[in-house]
Design a protein around this motif. Sequence first.
Motif, PDB file in Angstrom:
ATOM      1  N   PHE A   1       0.828  -1.203   0.000  1.00 27.92           N
ATOM      2  CA  PHE A   1       0.000   0.000   0.000  1.00 27.92           C
ATOM      3  C   PHE A   1       0.869   1.262   0.000  1.00 27.92           C
ATOM      4  CE2 PHE A   1      -3.467  -2.797   1.546  1.00 27.92           C
ATOM      5  CZ  PHE A   1      -4.448  -2.398   0.657  1.00 27.92           C
ATOM      6  N   LYS A   2       1.984   1.181   0.711  1.00 28.83           N
ATOM      7  CA  LYS A   2       2.869   2.353   0.798  1.00 28.83           C
ATOM      8  C   LYS A   2       3.327   2.814  -0.589  1.00 28.83           C
ATOM      9  CE  LYS A   2       6.222   1.644   3.899  1.00 28.83           C
ATOM     10  NZ  LYS A   2       7.041   1.634   5.126  1.00 28.83           N
ATOM     11  N   LYS A   3       3.524   1.831  -1.484  1.00 30.55           N
ATOM     12  CA  LYS A   3       3.976   2.183  -2.841  1.00 30.55           C
ATOM     13  C   LYS A   3       2.893   2.982  -3.574  1.00 30.55           C
ATOM     14  CE  LYS A   3       7.040  -1.728  -3.160  1.00 30.55           C
ATOM     15  NZ  LYS A   3       6.709  -3.143  -2.960  1.00 30.55           N
ATOM     16  N   ILE A   4       1.625   2.605  -3.368  1.00 26.85           N
ATOM     17  CA  ILE A   4       0.529   3.334  -4.031  1.00 26.85           C
ATOM     18  C   ILE A   4       0.369   4.719  -3.393  1.00 26.85           C
ATOM     19  CG2 ILE A   4      -1.909   3.230  -4.721  1.00 26.85           C
ATOM     20  CD1 ILE A   4      -1.807   0.218  -4.045  1.00 26.85           C
ATOM     21  N   ILE A   5       0.515   4.768  -2.064  1.00 28.09           N
ATOM     22  CA  ILE A   5       0.294   6.031  -1.341  1.00 28.09           C
ATOM     23  C   ILE A   5       1.289   7.098  -1.806  1.00 28.09           C
ATOM     24  CG2 ILE A   5       0.414   7.092   0.961  1.00 28.09           C
ATOM     25  CD1 ILE A   5      -0.650   4.382   2.059  1.00 28.09           C
ATOM     26  N   GLY A   6       2.535   6.707  -2.010  1.00 24.88           N
ATOM     27  CA  GLY A   6       3.527   7.632  -2.543  1.00 24.88           C
ATOM     28  C   GLY A   6       4.284   8.415  -1.477  1.00 24.88           C
ATOM     29  N   GLU A   7       5.166   9.265  -1.961  1.00 27.85           N
ATOM     30  CA  GLU A   7       6.034  10.048  -1.079  1.00 27.85           C
ATOM     31  C   GLU A   7       5.277  11.231  -0.492  1.00 27.85           C
ATOM     32  OE1 GLU A   7       9.558   9.678  -0.444  1.00 27.85           O
ATOM     33  OE2 GLU A   7       8.918   7.680  -1.092  1.00 27.85           O
ATOM     34  N   SER A   8       5.706  11.664   0.686  1.00 25.88           N
ATOM     35  CA  SER A   8       5.125  12.855   1.290  1.00 25.88           C
ATOM     36  C   SER A   8       5.686  14.104   0.617  1.00 25.88           C
ATOM     37  CB  SER A   8       5.436  12.884   2.786  1.00 25.88           C
ATOM     38  OG  SER A   8       5.145  14.173   3.293  1.00 25.88           O
ATOM     39  N   LEU A   9       4.781  15.004   0.218  1.00 26.96           N
ATOM     40  CA  LEU A   9       5.206  16.272  -0.388  1.00 26.96           C
ATOM     41  C   LEU A   9       5.157  17.401   0.642  1.00 26.96           C
ATOM     42  CD1 LEU A   9       3.214  15.984  -3.751  1.00 26.96           C
ATOM     43  CD2 LEU A   9       5.574  15.291  -3.316  1.00 26.96           C
ATOM     44  N   GLY A  10       5.293  17.038   1.902  1.00 27.12           N
ATOM     45  CA  GLY A  10       5.241  18.047   2.960  1.00 27.12           C
ATOM     46  C   GLY A  10       3.836  18.199   3.535  1.00 27.12           C
ATOM     47  N   LYS A  11       3.717  19.096   4.502  1.00 30.53           N
ATOM     48  CA  LYS A  11       2.429  19.267   5.180  1.00 30.53           C
ATOM     49  C   LYS A  11       1.960  20.710   5.083  1.00 30.53           C
ATOM     50  CE  LYS A  11       3.500  15.692   8.596  1.00 30.53           C
ATOM     51  NZ  LYS A  11       3.723  15.406  10.016  1.00 30.53           N
ATOM     52  N   PRO A  12       1.748  21.212   3.868  1.00 33.14           N
ATOM     53  CA  PRO A  12       1.343  22.619   3.748  1.00 33.14           C
ATOM     54  C   PRO A  12      -0.090  22.832   4.238  1.00 33.14           C
ATOM     55  CG  PRO A  12       1.204  21.541   1.615  1.00 33.14           C
ATOM     56  CD  PRO A  12       1.796  20.531   2.566  1.00 33.14           C
ATOM     57  N   THR A  13      -0.349  24.042   4.712  1.00 37.59           N
ATOM     58  CA  THR A  13      -1.727  24.455   4.981  1.00 37.59           C
ATOM     59  C   THR A  13      -1.970  25.721   4.168  1.00 37.59           C
ATOM     60  OG1 THR A  13      -1.167  25.881   6.847  1.00 37.59           O
ATOM     61  CG2 THR A  13      -1.610  23.583   7.354  1.00 37.59           C
ATOM     62  N   LEU A  14      -3.232  26.009   3.928  1.00 38.53           N
ATOM     63  CA  LEU A  14      -3.579  27.202   3.162  1.00 38.53           C
ATOM     64  C   LEU A  14      -2.984  28.442   3.838  1.00 38.53           C
ATOM     65  CD1 LEU A  14      -5.291  27.841   0.657  1.00 38.53           C
ATOM     66  CD2 LEU A  14      -7.187  28.358   2.194  1.00 38.53           C
ATOM     67  N   VAL A  15      -3.093  28.466   5.172  1.00 39.61           N
ATOM     68  CA  VAL A  15      -2.594  29.608   5.939  1.00 39.61           C
ATOM     69  C   VAL A  15      -1.079  29.763   5.755  1.00 39.61           C
ATOM     70  CG1 VAL A  15      -2.270  30.464   8.295  1.00 39.61           C
ATOM     71  CG2 VAL A  15      -4.474  29.511   7.602  1.00 39.61           C
ATOM     72  N   SER A  16      -0.344  28.618   5.761  1.00 39.05           N
ATOM     73  CA  SER A  16       1.120  28.699   5.656  1.00 39.05           C
ATOM     74  C   SER A  16       1.564  29.146   4.270  1.00 39.05           C
ATOM     75  CB  SER A  16       1.738  27.342   5.999  1.00 39.05           C
ATOM     76  OG  SER A  16       1.456  26.409   4.968  1.00 39.05           O
ATOM     77  N   LEU A  17       0.687  28.993   3.267  1.00 38.08           N
ATOM     78  CA  LEU A  17       1.060  29.377   1.904  1.00 38.08           C
ATOM     79  C   LEU A  17       0.952  30.889   1.680  1.00 38.08           C
ATOM     80  CD1 LEU A  17      -0.604  26.543  -0.222  1.00 38.08           C
ATOM     81  CD2 LEU A  17       1.780  26.749   0.463  1.00 38.08           C
ATOM     82  N   PHE A  18       0.250  31.568   2.561  1.00 37.87           N
ATOM     83  CA  PHE A  18       0.072  33.023   2.389  1.00 37.87           C
ATOM     84  C   PHE A  18       0.705  33.757   3.563  1.00 37.87           C
ATOM     85  CE2 PHE A  18      -3.248  31.229  -0.225  1.00 37.87           C
ATOM     86  CZ  PHE A  18      -3.243  32.049  -1.340  1.00 37.87           C
TER      87      PHE A  18
END
Lengths: 200, 170
Positions: free
Chosen positions: A145-162
């Motif tokens: 299952f881990k292979k399908i789930i894929g790599e983590s691209l980080g934990k962004p939030t909408l608030v952290s993007l602005f």
Amino acid sequence: MIDRILGMFTTVSQEPHGSVWIVFFIGVAFGVIVQYSRVDKFEKIAGFAMLRDTVVPKMLFLAIGIASIALYFMVEAGYASFHPKPVMLGGLIIGGIIFGAAMAIFGKCPGTGPISIAEGRIDVMVGAVGGIFGGLVFTVYFDSFKKIIGESLGKPTLVSLFQGHETLVVLIFGIGLIIISIMIPLREELDSEDLKQLES
Amino acid sequence: MPRRISWWVGGILMALLLLFTFSTLGAGRPFGASTYVPYFAGILFDLDPQKYPYLQEVHNAGAWEGVMLLGALVGGFFTSVFITKSFRFSIMPTGWKKYKNNSITSRLVWSFISGFLLIIGARMAGGCTSGHFLSGMGQTAISSMIFGGVVLITLVVTGKLFYSKEALDD
């Protein structure tokens, strides 16, 4: 098995996430709110999938809208902290498709299912057995299952993007969701069997 | 005492519960409700956490949700008996009979399959309606918005395809 069940309470008591009684109380409150607003019902969740009932999205969006604004200021004041989940595209998209289809057919989700078992729904009990097997298969084949789930691209939030505009962004997000929750027209698919019991 | 609460009372109460769970006065963590399932599967099938790394991953969160779930069963049961008066044993949801079919076998087989898939999907995505929708979107998490969008679309498409458009005559 008994010692592992008892170990569950030991684990919680050793963790800094509330005493066993507080965690239990959170569960009681969750059970009461879900049961009292009837969103554990097949007619509410499958009814939403058929667009015949809109109580679930109205209640969800209102709760998220209020919570997002209040939580932001609570974190700012130091009374809470953020724990966003990581972006893993395979898991979120494929998992989301499987979850959405299953939720429409089952008419329950993992939180509301047990609460409708508590009001006597035997078909949901059968679904819960299926769920336990789902948990077993996922645990045993976790590597695949881990292979399908894929790599983590980080934990962004909408608030952290602005950055620099956090307060404004969270207010727009929260108020926007509250307005959406009010604007969605109220439709209800009622269970006649359920209502019959109120008359007696 | 009213027998039901409206969507907005439910929504406000759910927001307060979510905030209490997040707050340092409560649990200081997000609210979730699907990690307990593999945790319980590990206990029921007596799986060794040394052999299955996923069980180590869910050890703390699974226990937390396990205790929370016991509370939810108690809260749900007493509310259904004394307040909503909805407690009764039933196998066939009224809505299934109305929009799908009259077969108990069909309902039970689909319940088992969809219950199985529900947990596979939730564990792949790392959360469910509680962990992603309520807690995740409450934090404006991008992961939860992706999950939420995919689930809303799939839910409504499945609803259209799986159920009949008109109520069936009985």
